[in-house]
Design a protein around this motif. Structure first.
Motif, PDB file in Angstrom:
ATOM      1  N   THR A 509       0.813  -1.221   0.000  1.00 35.59           N
ATOM      2  CA  THR A 509       0.000   0.000   0.000  1.00 35.59           C
ATOM      3  C   THR A 509       0.845   1.268   0.000  1.00 35.59           C
ATOM      4  N   PRO A 510       1.612   1.471  -1.100  1.00 35.67           N
ATOM      5  CA  PRO A 510       2.368   2.718  -1.163  1.00 35.67           C
ATOM      6  C   PRO A 510       1.410   3.901  -1.318  1.00 35.67           C
ATOM      7  N   LEU A 511       1.881   5.098  -0.985  1.00 34.77           N
ATOM      8  CA  LEU A 511       1.054   6.284  -1.196  1.00 34.77           C
ATOM      9  C   LEU A 511       1.310   6.802  -2.611  1.00 34.77           C
ATOM     10  N   GLY A 512       0.221   6.999  -3.371  1.00 35.55           N
ATOM     11  CA  GLY A 512       0.356   7.518  -4.725  1.00 35.55           C
ATOM     12  C   GLY A 512       0.639   9.011  -4.708  1.00 35.55           C
ATOM     13  N   SER A 513       0.680   9.589  -5.890  1.00 37.09           N
ATOM     14  CA  SER A 513       0.956  11.021  -6.009  1.00 37.09           C
ATOM     15  C   SER A 513      -0.314  11.811  -6.247  1.00 37.09           C
ATOM     16  N   THR A 514      -0.301  13.066  -5.829  1.00 37.54           N
ATOM     17  CA  THR A 514      -1.405  13.974  -6.132  1.00 37.54           C
ATOM     18  C   THR A 514      -0.946  14.935  -7.215  1.00 37.54           C
ATOM     19  N   TYR A 515      -1.700  14.948  -8.308  1.00 34.81           N
ATOM     20  CA  TYR A 515      -1.378  15.832  -9.429  1.00 34.81           C
ATOM     21  C   TYR A 515      -2.106  17.150  -9.298  1.00 34.81           C
ATOM     22  N   TRP A 516      -1.439  18.239  -9.690  1.00 36.74           N
ATOM     23  CA  TRP A 516      -2.162  19.508  -9.788  1.00 36.74           C
ATOM     24  C   TRP A 516      -1.572  20.316 -10.940  1.00 36.74           C
ATOM     25  N   VAL A 517      -2.295  21.337 -11.361  1.00 34.51           N
ATOM     26  CA  VAL A 517      -1.917  22.053 -12.580  1.00 34.51           C
ATOM     27  C   VAL A 517      -1.441  23.469 -12.281  1.00 34.51           C
ATOM     28  N   LYS A 518      -0.311  23.782 -12.880  1.00 35.75           N
ATOM     29  CA  LYS A 518       0.254  25.117 -12.699  1.00 35.75           C
ATOM     30  C   LYS A 518       0.174  25.868 -14.022  1.00 35.75           C
ATOM     31  N   ALA A 519      -0.463  27.023 -13.998  1.00 34.72           N
ATOM     32  CA  ALA A 519      -0.535  27.869 -15.191  1.00 34.72           C
ATOM     33  C   ALA A 519       0.142  29.193 -14.881  1.00 34.72           C
ATOM     34  N   GLU A 520       0.899  29.700 -15.817  1.00 35.36           N
ATOM     35  CA  GLU A 520       1.616  30.957 -15.578  1.00 35.36           C
ATOM     36  C   GLU A 520       0.733  32.157 -15.890  1.00 35.36           C
ATOM     37  N   THR A 521       0.909  33.202 -15.112  1.00 32.33           N
ATOM     38  CA  THR A 521       0.183  34.451 -15.318  1.00 32.33           C
ATOM     39  C   THR A 521       1.203  35.587 -15.361  1.00 32.33           C
ATOM     40  N   PRO A 522       0.993  36.588 -16.232  1.00 29.98           N
ATOM     41  CA  PRO A 522       1.889  37.752 -16.218  1.00 29.98           C
ATOM     42  C   PRO A 522       1.888  38.375 -14.829  1.00 29.98           C
ATOM     43  N   PRO A 523       3.061  38.649 -14.256  1.00 33.06           N
ATOM     44  CA  PRO A 523       3.176  39.108 -12.869  1.00 33.06           C
ATOM     45  C   PRO A 523       2.322  40.320 -12.516  1.00 33.06           C
ATOM     46  N   GLU A 524       2.272  41.331 -13.389  1.00 28.99           N
ATOM     47  CA  GLU A 524       1.494  42.534 -13.016  1.00 28.99           C
ATOM     48  C   GLU A 524       0.021  42.185 -12.904  1.00 28.99           C
ATOM     49  N   LEU A 525      -0.445  41.335 -13.816  1.00 24.44           N
ATOM     50  CA  LEU A 525      -1.860  40.948 -13.779  1.00 24.44           C
ATOM     51  C   LEU A 525      -2.161  40.157 -12.500  1.00 24.44           C
ATOM     52  N   GLU A 526      -1.220  39.290 -12.147  1.00 23.26           N
ATOM     53  CA  GLU A 526      -1.421  38.502 -10.934  1.00 23.26           C
ATOM     54  C   GLU A 526      -1.461  39.413  -9.713  1.00 23.26           C
ATOM     55  N   GLN A 527      -0.600  40.383  -9.697  1.00 23.88           N
ATOM     56  CA  GLN A 527      -0.583  41.322  -8.564  1.00 23.88           C
ATOM     57  C   GLN A 527      -1.901  42.073  -8.446  1.00 23.88           C
ATOM     58  N   GLU A 528      -2.378  42.505  -9.601  1.00 26.91           N
ATOM     59  CA  GLU A 528      -3.662  43.226  -9.625  1.00 26.91           C
ATOM     60  C   GLU A 528      -4.771  42.332  -9.097  1.00 26.91           C
ATOM     61  N   LEU A 529      -4.759  41.094  -9.572  1.00 22.31           N
ATOM     62  CA  LEU A 529      -5.765  40.132  -9.142  1.00 22.31           C
ATOM     63  C   LEU A 529      -5.713  39.929  -7.635  1.00 22.31           C
ATOM     64  N   VAL A 530      -4.519  39.720  -7.121  1.00 21.22           N
ATOM     65  CA  VAL A 530      -4.361  39.432  -5.698  1.00 21.22           C
ATOM     66  C   VAL A 530      -4.879  40.591  -4.856  1.00 21.22           C
ATOM     67  N   LYS A 531      -4.621  41.802  -5.313  1.00 22.77           N
ATOM     68  CA  LYS A 531      -5.138  42.977  -4.574  1.00 22.77           C
ATOM     69  C   LYS A 531      -6.657  42.930  -4.499  1.00 22.77           C
ATOM     70  N   GLU A 532      -7.268  42.605  -5.628  1.00 18.18           N
ATOM     71  CA  GLU A 532      -8.734  42.552  -5.659  1.00 18.18           C
ATOM     72  C   GLU A 532      -9.249  41.417  -4.782  1.00 18.18           C
ATOM     73  N   LEU A 533      -8.582  40.287  -4.854  1.00 21.07           N
ATOM     74  CA  LEU A 533      -9.015  39.142  -4.043  1.00 21.07           C
ATOM     75  C   LEU A 533      -8.920  39.483  -2.561  1.00 21.07           C
ATOM     76  N   GLU A 534      -7.792  40.101  -2.177  1.00 18.44           N
ATOM     77  CA  GLU A 534      -7.598  40.436  -0.762  1.00 18.44           C
ATOM     78  C   GLU A 534      -8.707  41.334  -0.243  1.00 18.44           C
ATOM     79  N   ALA A 535      -9.084  42.313  -1.059  1.00 18.45           N
ATOM     80  CA  ALA A 535     -10.119  43.240  -0.624  1.00 18.45           C
ATOM     81  C   ALA A 535     -11.447  42.528  -0.412  1.00 18.45           C
TER      82      ALA A 535
END
Lengths: 569, 131, 425
Positions: A509-535
């Protein structure tokens, strides 16, 4: 870890073009390789047996608050199926809401090595991952819910697709999710006032957008990000007779979306049976599978999975809060509702599919019809939407129905005659080949998920192999009971190059892996998004923004799949 | 009149919470759970003075505790902060539910010359003095 | 000096996660945004700590205490593992593993707290949501048998009464608060309406409300001490709400009727869903009793009172619940972690607990440690050890490790693992 040679079996590896050829599979270092020296290898004699890549289940409810509510709700279901501990395995319970250890064991016993958790509410992502970590053997991933998320609806309303893309990337990372899951888009948001949407062009209260807009923009964003899987959609109007129309409309809504590089599909419709109902009431219910199949056959951008009904007592659980309340009203069965702030909902209601019930027998027919009428096996997959249609332990039964007309007929004769009158199943002579079975349970599902090392046995693939004790060269469709037996308990299941099941018993009974997906975002857009999310977090959420993303501690064995990426405006 | 028939209810209090986080042997905790709250009229009926002890008795047992006035309570209702003193008078029948009853049971309260046990004495009387 | 922000508080089911804790030289020096009880937890976490592992009151090295614990459990015929609610989830998972290995019973504090809520859920279900939904939408909030002013101190400002939300921009002014209780409390005083109910009569009142919601006229002049007109009025108010919620507590679970009280509340709320949006939420007490139920359920299928004596999990409240097992004298050894049953169980069963060898893991001295044969000091989860905790509404948050525990003091999870290994697991 010793090298392994799976010797002399009938191999079905559709992605590599192998269709029942007698050949050896060589495994080393957790991967499929060209060749290993026999003297140092463990040799598994697969002569006279069927060899396939490990099963890949594209849609199942196995981890998280929803399934755990199901477990909590159903001690009576557990008592039917207690599972004692053994030398290698923990004790637990099975049937429709199995405990986590048993979930891993039983999937592995059926030769499955990868399972996708179908719906993860973001604020509960930690819970999903904790349960996945207690689900042994199989590799897994979880689909993040987006379709009724406050931020999705906000960006759709604002028409800001770039922001939506940034949000998708951000939320997948924060939840360690694999794909964009949508459940009754807009309907679950309206359910937070006790209401619903009545179709693709209904109104999502508070946002004044339509489900059509939500689905379309999410599909476009998904493809532009180049995510490995398409949007994974549970359509509006589930469970309502006549809903086939909504389903076709939904599929058509994204017909014009440009797919990501390398694929033609842009939408995956889940447990389609529940959304393939024709007629205008439960009294006049008939199959809409023909109409759905007609559309799907003519439109390569659609994939779907069956959501097959099994005649048994099971537990329905979906993120479709209003539907679950409706089912509670129809049946009088106990009902748990669980709304999730800003994001999603869920409901759980036990349900029994009865053979002598006309509606249930039609539903049973519809699931199979979908698989038989859709011509391209690369676009229709075998599921029961576990546990909604039935527990996953019945997959071998579904395979038997697909591969044998006699199996279908025998069941039909025991069922309410409505299935013969209101579906075309009785007149369908198609029988799935072993190759097609391999497609709809592994090859196609791995491909459409973008899991490049799964679902095939080409060199470089993960060493996930199943060996089933049935001889395809001698088997005839009338012997469908053998299919059920062989696929219920594999002769061997190999996971990551290690034998985990032998003669149907779990040996490791080994432990399997968990897959997840990473997508890149332009940094300035991500920063803008994060500000909105935080608010908005500050004003509307009850957890702090900093505490929201899932910490690495919850993914001790993770595998990251990078999105293709695409152009940003 | 000495003995008063009352309805007993237990529950959490802020003082009990603050005390237990300090420690169950702390003075704050002990003070917060070794008393009952009575409405002033009931206390007057029993001619109770500040610092007196009272005996609380139910069909399951009895315990000696201090008392405090509470204007929130009406006559006949007694609040007993949840803890080891209160548990001296609660029973263990659960009627198949796993849950004893900690609220709304019949009790009597009376002034007493008995001593309020310390927490060590209380634990010892329950059969434990391993320390 | 370090200032930790967004710290999750390990006291009650509110699981507030906006605390600010100042740490200097490895000691907690200050805490902001915390309620009085939380402050006490953080600022006093070093007080009244167990000094060292003991066996029969004598200080021993940790290995000896672990040996003694393992010996007791291995030779026991009916061991009970109990508590779990005030520690993190990995420790809880270890406790389940230990109970399975020992072939005993695992139970947690919901047994004497919201166990009846779970029993009701298993009978009829529950309609709930995460707390943010209430904060954002609820215009009618009912506290029934619950007194957050004493037990869930920041609930009212963070989630239910004073909190401002998307559709409740004016906070308290946009909400109507009803408190149903047998006595006056801080909660009834801040409510817009106090409905006084006779002790042990909540069931009747809930059922009468349900009938009234359904349109029946009540023939009784009063129900549970509440006049007929008031019952009708309350039913109308509930139906007319845009979004209503009932928060219920031990007033319903610990009085006569227990789970049937909750059953009635669930039924009332389900009925109301035919008219408007209505939910109910149990006010869970300990900060991770939710986690105790959640972990036990995903690993065994059952939420508490789980028996492993046959090698597979079995569940039967009344049979495997701790109070009942102890009352019948069935238990011959116990391991207690993250709780204090000597303070919280009726004296009759504590006397039985005192007759058997008890192993207790706790950070501090408690009446239970005073009564135990083997005592092992452990780190305080949420201050000295990290892990997951589940809020009263099921939301999981990560507890922080802010300071190191004292030398030689390990986490619950580590100690349990030592015992498991010693037992051959």
């Amino acid at each position: 870890m010793k090298d392994i040679i799976v010797k002399g079996g009938f191999v079905y590896d559709p992605l590599s073009g192998v269709d029942g050829e007698r050949m050896d599979i060589h495994l080393s270092g957790g991967k499929v390789v060209e060749e290993v020296p026999e003297r140092d290898a463990k040799v598994i004699d697969a002569k006279g047996k069927t060899v396939m890549p490990g099963g890949v289940d594209i849609h199942s409810h196995i981890a998280g608050s929803k399934i755990n509510i199901g477990r909590l709700l159903r001690p009576e279901d557990h008592r039917k199926d207690p599972v004692p501990r053994s030398k290698h395995t923990r004790g637990g319970v099975g049937y429709s809401c199995p405990s986590t250890f048993v979930t891993g064991y039983r999937y592995a016993q059926m030769g499955y090595t990868s399972v996708m958790e179908a719906a993860m509410p973001p604020i509960g992502a930690r819970h999903v991952h904790e349960e996945l970590n207690d689900t042994p053997i199989i590799d897994k991933a979880a689909f993040t819910l987006f379709g009724n998320n406050y931020f999705t609806l906000k960006y759709v309303k604002e028409g800001d697709k770039e922001k939506l893309k940034a949000f998708i990337a951000w939320l997948l990372k924060a939840t360690k999710g694999y794909a964009v899951k949508i459940v009754n888009p807009g309907g679950v948001e309206n359910w937070k006032w006790g209401r619903n949407v009545d179709g693709l062009d209904g109104n999502v209260e508070g946002f004044d957008v339509t489900p059509r807009q939500v689905v379309t923009m999410l599909a476009e964003a998904n493809e532009e990000l180049g995510l490995p899987h398409t949007i994974h959609l549970h359509c509006n109007n589930l469970g309502i007779p006549g809903n086939w129309e909504t389903t076709v409309e939904t599929m058509d809504a994204v017909a014009g979306v440009k797919p990501a590089r390398g694929r033609e599909n842009t939408i995956h419709v889940v447990h389609c049976q529940f959304n393939a109902l024709d007629g205008d009431s439960w009294m006049t219910l008939k199959s809409g599978a023909g109409k759905i199949a007609k559309y799907v056959n003519g439109h390569p951008h659609v994939t779907l999975d069956m959501g097959q009904v099994i005649f048994t007592d099971t537990t329905t659980m979906t993120g479709d809060g209003p539907w679950q309340f409706r089912l509670h009203g129809l049946t009088g069965n106990k009902w748990v509702n669980s709304d999730v702030e800003m994001e999603a909902g869920a409901g759980v209601v036990p349900y029994t599919y009865k053979q002598n019930n006309p509606a249930n027998s039609i539903q049973w027919g519809i699931g199979l019809e979908l698989a038989l009428l859709v011509k391209d096996p690369w676009r229709v997959y075998m599921t029961t939407d576990h546990p909604n249609g039935g527990p996953f332990i019945y997959y071998p039964k579904v395979l038997a129905w697909l591969m044998s007309r006699k199996a279908r007929t025998d069941t039909m004769l025991e069922s309410n005659k409505a299935v013969m009158k209101k579906t075309t199943l009785a007149g369908n002579y198609r029988e799935y080949t072993f190759n097609e079975v391999a497609i709809v349970t592994r090859a196609a599902t791995a491909k459409v998920l973008g899991l490049k090392h799964k679902g095939h046995l080409g060199v470089g693939a993960d060493a996930d192999v199943s060996v089933y004790d049935v001889d395809p060269s001698k088997w005839r469709p009338s012997q469908y009971a053998e299919i059920e037996r062989a696929f219920r308990l594999a002769s061997y299941t190999i996971k990551g190059g290690e034998v985990v099941v032998k003669d149907g018993e779990v040996v490791s009974t080994p432990l399997g892996s968990t897959y997840w997906v990473k997508a890149e975002t332009p940094p300035e857009l991500e920063q803008e998004l994060v500000k909105e999310l935080e608010a908005d977090f500050k004003d509307y959420y009850t957890v702090s923004f900093r505490n929201y993303p899932v910490e690495d501690a919850y993914l001790p064995t993770q595998r990251v799949v990078k999105a293709q990426g695409g152009a940003w405006k | 009149m000495d003995k008063l028939k009352v309805t007993l209810v237990s529950g959490r209090t802020v003082q009990q919470g603050i005390g237990l986080e300090e420690g169950k042997t702390s003075e704050n905790y002990v003070k917060s759970v070794s008393h009952v709250q009575l409405c002033p009229e009931d206390a007057a009926k029993m001619k109770l003075k500040e610092g007196d002890a009272v005996s609380v008795e139910t069909r399951h047992g009895s315990v000696v505790v201090y008392w405090r006035p509470s204007k929130e309570l009406e006559g006949g209702m007694v609040f007993f902060p949840y803890g080891p003193w209160a548990n001296q008078v609660y029973g263990y029948e659960t009627e198949g539910t796993g849950m004893p009853i900690f609220k709304g049971i019949e009790a009597t309260v009376a002034p007493t010359r008995g001593k309020v046990k310390s927490i060590e004495e209380l634990v010892k009387s329950l059969g434990g003095d391993r320390k | 000096m370090t200032v930790f922000t967004d710290v999750v508080c390990p006291f009650c089911g509110c699981l507030c996660d906006d605390l600010e804790v100042t740490v200097e030289d490895g000691h907690v020096k200050g805490v902001k945004n915390a309620c009085g009880i939380s402050r006490s937890k953080f600022l006093n976490h070093e007080k009244n700590r167990l000094e060292a592992p003991t066996v029969d009151g004598v200080e021993v090295p940790l290995e000896k205490a672990v040996d003694a614990a393992a010996d007791i459990l291995s030779t026991s015929r009916r061991p009970l593992v109990y508590g779990l609610s005030s520690t993190e989830c990995v420790a809880i998972a270890k406790a389940v593993e230990l109970a399975e290995l020992a072939g005993g019973v695992i139970d947690n504090t919901s047994s004497v707290c919201h166990g009846p809520t779970i029993l009701a859920l298993q009978q009829v279900g529950e309609s709930k949501s995460t707390l943010g939904e209430i904060k954002n939408r609820a215009d009618l909030v009912i506290f029934w048998g619950s007194n957050p002013s004493q037990a869930h101190l920041r609930h009212l400002i963070r989630y239910s009464a004073m909190a401002k939300g998307r559709f409740v921009p004016n906070g308290r002014k946009d909400r109507y608060i009803v408190a149903v209780d047998i006595r006056e409390t801080g909660t009834t005083r801040l409510a817009d309406e106090y409905v006084k109910v006779k002790p042990n009569r909540d069931f009747e009142l809930l059922q009468a409300l349900r009938a009234a919601v359904r349109g029946h006229e009540l023939s009784a002049e009063s129900v549970a001490g509440v006049p007929r007109e008031k019952v009708a009025e309350l039913a109308e108010r509930m139906k007319a709400a845009r979004f209503g919620v009932v928060f219920f507590g031990l007033g319903l679970t610990q009085s006569e009727g227990r789970h049937m009280n909750i059953d009635a509340a669930v039924g009332l709320v389900a009925e109301l869903n035919n008219h408007t949006k209505f939910l109910l939420t149990p006010m869970r007490g300990h900060y991770n009793v939710g986690g105790a139920n959640t972990v036990t359920t995903w690993q065994t299928g059952y939420p508490y009172a789980v028996d492993f004596s046959r090698g597979y999990p079995r569940y039967n409240p009344g049979e495997y619940t701790s109070v009942d097992m102890l009352a019948r004298g069935e238990v011959d050894s116990a391991l207690v972690m993250a709780s204090d049953p000597v303070s919280t169980f009726p004296a009759g069963v504590v006397r039985n607990l005192a007759k058997i060898p008890v192993i207790t893991l706790d950070p501090k001295v408690t009446p239970t440690t005073m009564l135990s044969k083997v005592v092992i000091p452990v780190a305080t989860a949420g201050v000295e050890a990290e892990g997951t905790a589940y809020r009263m509404d099921g939301v999981p948050l990560r507890l922080s490790k802010l300071v190191e525990p004292r030398e030689g003091v390990h986490s619950d999870a580590e100690v349990l693992e030592m015992i498991i290994k010693r037992m051959g697991g």
